[in-house]
Design a protein around this motif. Structure first.
Motif, PDB file in Angstrom:
ATOM      1  N   LEU A 267       1.164  -1.256  -0.063  1.00  0.00           N
ATOM      2  CA  LEU A 267      -0.225   0.308   0.328  1.00  0.00           C
ATOM      3  C   LEU A 267       0.486   1.227   0.382  1.00  0.00           C
ATOM      4  CD1 LEU A 267      -2.670  -0.806   2.290  1.00  0.00           C
ATOM      5  CD2 LEU A 267      -3.279   0.134  -0.061  1.00  0.00           C
ATOM      6  N   PHE A 268       1.719   1.262   0.872  1.00  0.00           N
ATOM      7  CA  PHE A 268       2.651   2.050   0.711  1.00  0.00           C
ATOM      8  C   PHE A 268       3.354   2.992  -0.042  1.00  0.00           C
ATOM      9  CE2 PHE A 268       6.832   4.196   1.611  1.00  0.00           C
ATOM     10  CZ  PHE A 268       7.289   5.602   2.331  1.00  0.00           C
ATOM     11  N   LYS A 269       3.776   1.945  -1.355  1.00  0.00           N
ATOM     12  CA  LYS A 269       4.589   2.540  -2.400  1.00  0.00           C
ATOM     13  C   LYS A 269       3.737   3.359  -2.924  1.00  0.00           C
ATOM     14  CE  LYS A 269       6.502   1.397  -6.781  1.00  0.00           C
ATOM     15  NZ  LYS A 269       7.196  -0.791  -7.664  1.00  0.00           N
ATOM     16  N   PRO A 270       2.843   2.937  -3.962  1.00  0.00           N
ATOM     17  CA  PRO A 270       1.262   3.389  -5.122  1.00  0.00           C
ATOM     18  C   PRO A 270       0.747   4.334  -3.140  1.00  0.00           C
ATOM     19  CG  PRO A 270       0.482   1.515  -3.876  1.00  0.00           C
ATOM     20  CD  PRO A 270       1.587   1.141  -3.565  1.00  0.00           C
ATOM     21  N   ALA A 271       0.713   4.729  -2.705  1.00  0.00           N
ATOM     22  CA  ALA A 271       0.546   6.040  -1.604  1.00  0.00           C
ATOM     23  C   ALA A 271       1.543   7.077  -2.368  1.00  0.00           C
ATOM     24  CB  ALA A 271      -0.133   5.390  -0.188  1.00  0.00           C
ATOM     25  N   LEU A 272       2.690   6.908  -1.595  1.00  0.00           N
ATOM     26  CA  LEU A 272       4.283   7.684  -2.172  1.00  0.00           C
ATOM     27  C   LEU A 272       3.915   8.418  -2.761  1.00  0.00           C
ATOM     28  CD1 LEU A 272       6.565   8.837  -1.075  1.00  0.00           C
ATOM     29  CD2 LEU A 272       7.788   6.260  -1.399  1.00  0.00           C
ATOM     30  N   LEU A 273       3.777   7.109  -3.968  1.00  0.00           N
ATOM     31  CA  LEU A 273       3.387   7.953  -6.027  1.00  0.00           C
ATOM     32  C   LEU A 273       2.754   8.581  -6.325  1.00  0.00           C
ATOM     33  CD1 LEU A 273       4.807   5.020  -7.997  1.00  0.00           C
ATOM     34  CD2 LEU A 273       6.525   6.804  -6.910  1.00  0.00           C
ATOM     35  N   SER A 274       1.653   8.607  -5.355  1.00  0.00           N
ATOM     36  CA  SER A 274       0.191   9.757  -5.725  1.00  0.00           C
ATOM     37  C   SER A 274       0.509  10.970  -4.312  1.00  0.00           C
ATOM     38  CB  SER A 274      -0.788   8.849  -4.369  1.00  0.00           C
ATOM     39  OG  SER A 274      -0.528   8.073  -5.217  1.00  0.00           O
ATOM     40  N   THR A 275       2.388  11.121  -3.932  1.00  0.00           N
ATOM     41  CA  THR A 275       2.032  12.221  -3.332  1.00  0.00           C
ATOM     42  C   THR A 275       3.263  12.916  -3.982  1.00  0.00           C
ATOM     43  OG1 THR A 275       1.798  11.151  -1.077  1.00  0.00           O
ATOM     44  CG2 THR A 275       3.036  12.698  -0.654  1.00  0.00           C
ATOM     45  N   ARG A 276       2.960  14.396  -4.135  1.00  0.00           N
ATOM     46  CA  ARG A 276       4.230  15.405  -5.205  1.00  0.00           C
ATOM     47  C   ARG A 276       5.489  14.988  -4.223  1.00  0.00           C
ATOM     48  NH1 ARG A 276       4.660  20.124  -3.050  1.00  0.00           N
ATOM     49  NH2 ARG A 276       4.264  20.941  -1.381  1.00  0.00           N
ATOM     50  N   GLU A 277       6.128  15.822  -4.827  1.00  0.00           N
ATOM     51  CA  GLU A 277       7.593  15.814  -4.530  1.00  0.00           C
ATOM     52  C   GLU A 277       7.650  17.148  -3.377  1.00  0.00           C
ATOM     53  OE1 GLU A 277      11.132  14.571  -4.758  1.00  0.00           O
ATOM     54  OE2 GLU A 277      10.386  12.442  -6.839  1.00  0.00           O
ATOM     55  N   GLY A 278       8.115  16.464  -2.257  1.00  0.00           N
ATOM     56  CA  GLY A 278       7.989  18.575  -1.545  1.00  0.00           C
ATOM     57  C   GLY A 278       6.034  18.004  -0.989  1.00  0.00           C
ATOM     58  N   GLY A 279       6.107  16.711  -1.066  1.00  0.00           N
ATOM     59  CA  GLY A 279       4.955  16.877  -0.280  1.00  0.00           C
ATOM     60  C   GLY A 279       4.398  16.192   1.046  1.00  0.00           C
ATOM     61  N   THR A 280       3.674  15.545   1.520  1.00  0.00           N
ATOM     62  CA  THR A 280       3.516  14.672   2.791  1.00  0.00           C
ATOM     63  C   THR A 280       2.655  13.977   3.096  1.00  0.00           C
ATOM     64  OG1 THR A 280       3.834  16.741   4.226  1.00  0.00           O
ATOM     65  CG2 THR A 280       3.080  15.336   5.244  1.00  0.00           C
ATOM     66  N   LEU A 281       2.658  12.897   3.813  1.00  0.00           N
ATOM     67  CA  LEU A 281       2.401  11.701   3.190  1.00  0.00           C
ATOM     68  C   LEU A 281       2.504  10.852   5.183  1.00  0.00           C
ATOM     69  CD1 LEU A 281       1.031   8.838   2.410  1.00  0.00           C
ATOM     70  CD2 LEU A 281       3.670   7.517   2.380  1.00  0.00           C
ATOM     71  N   ILE A 282       0.803  11.116   5.425  1.00  0.00           N
ATOM     72  CA  ILE A 282       1.167  10.092   7.169  1.00  0.00           C
ATOM     73  C   ILE A 282       0.748   8.637   7.001  1.00  0.00           C
ATOM     74  CG2 ILE A 282      -0.459  10.781   8.808  1.00  0.00           C
ATOM     75  CD1 ILE A 282      -0.510  13.516   8.490  1.00  0.00           C
ATOM     76  N   CYS A 283       1.292   8.506   7.348  1.00  0.00           N
ATOM     77  CA  CYS A 283       0.955   7.018   7.738  1.00  0.00           C
ATOM     78  C   CYS A 283       0.968   6.233   9.025  1.00  0.00           C
ATOM     79  CB  CYS A 283       1.713   5.784   7.077  1.00  0.00           C
ATOM     80  SG  CYS A 283       2.096   6.291   5.594  1.00  0.00           S
TER      81      CYS A 283
END
Length: 338
Positions: A267-283
């Protein structure tokens, strides 16, 4: 026994005095009053949701004496709350204790609660089992509200869309909630209507794998392990400023299995790739047996394999109504600057 148990309730109440004053001041009337796993009665929780006092048991049913003690204690501290008891102690159980008449009507009554000025719909008994607002996730919703202004937000495994609605209330420019469950999406839409939101929030009822594979640009396969995939909503590749990933412990999907113990990176990989460069991902990971540092190491290695850099890490800890004996609560939330 009753006196000893009442003393446990009183101790928990005393320990929350400052927190509850702070929550009330920011227009929050839903919180955990007794967290039994840490406060002396494992498997028992007592939550306030507005005018509802929700008592739940997870290991064994509560005795009539214990329920009477709960009613008496909180009847004095917080008079006027309607007590509903849900016994969830049997494996794979639905809510088991029968109610009828006025008690059932009270349990099925839709109620509106407030958290940090955001309104949410609550119902003690409904077609599912979990409450419509997870209180230990308040710290995550708070952090999203601090981050959201002017940003695009993707809320994955949105459930009743609390994170997405909070983001919109805090000034997000664009919010998309994704969840497969029809009832959850319907409740999320009601939550949006309860609030005077400055934007129109989007709701995508879809398998989350199907949605984030499309958003991330990985594409949606038509066949998986020799089986043709069902039809899911078509979505254009898009990267978001802020992505919130809160999957269930275990769930089956046409694309595979959601497994927070053994395969979070799926799940993490596609969620990360859906986050723009310089963005924020909360897991989020709510499995108690998963330790946070090895889990974070897994996320960092997965990011490196995907060609992305984690620039900063911030742990988000559940608030003080969810005490932890070792400072390592079961719910782990980590904010990643990517």
């Amino acid at each position: 026994m009753s006196t000893e148990f009442t003393e446990l309730l009183a101790s928990a109440w005393h320990n929350r005095r400052e927190l509850l004053a702070s929550l009330h001041a920011e227009n929050t009337n839903c919180y955990r009053l007794f967290h039994g796993s840490v406060e002396g009665a494992a498997g028992l929780t007592v939550d306030r949701y507005g005018d509802l006092l929700l008592v739940q048991t997870f290991h064994a049913p509560a005795s009539p004496e214990r329920l009477a003690a709960i009613a008496a204690f909180y009847g004095e501290q917080l008079p006027g709350l309607a007590l509903v008891y849900n016994d969830r102690s049997s494996p794979n159980s639905r809510i088991r204790n029968p109610l009828e008449g006025a008690e059932l009507a009270a349990a099925e009554l839709p109620r509106v609660v407030s958290e940090m000025g955001v309104s949410y719909l609550i119902q003690a008994r409904h077609a599912g089992q979990d409450p419509w607002l997870f209180l230990d996730l308040r710290a995550g919703r708070r952090r999203v509200m601090q981050e959201a202004a002017g940003k695009s937000v993707l809320n994955l495994f949105a459930y009743t869309c609390g994170v997405g609605v909070a983001a919109a209330k805090a000034g997000a420019a664009h919010v998309v909630n994704v969840d497969f469950a029809e009832l959850s999406m319907a409740t999320g839409k009601q939550n949006a209507k309860l609030n005077d939101l400055p934007i129109r929030v989007r709701f995508v009822q879809s398998d989350v794998f199907a949605a984030i594979r499309q958003y991330s640009g990985l594409g949606q396969p038509t066949m998986v392990r020799g089986k043709r995939m069902p039809s899911f909503p078509k979505l254009e590749p898009h990267q978001f400023d802020l992505v919130f990933l809160d999957p269930p412990k275990y769930a089956k999907s046409p694309f595979g299995v959601v497994d927070l113990v053994n395969d979070y990176p799926a799940l993490f990989k596609p969620a990360l790739l859906s986050t723009r460069e310089g963005g924020t991902l909360i897991c989020c990971n709510n499995v108690a047996q998963v330790e946070r540092e090895p889990w974070l190491d897994q996320l960092q290695r997965s990011a490196a394999k995907a060609g992305r850099t984690i620039r900063d890490v911030e742990w988000i800890t559940p608030e003080a109504d969810f005490p932890s004996s070792d400072g390592l609560p079961p719910l782990k939330m980590v904010l990643l600057r990517v």
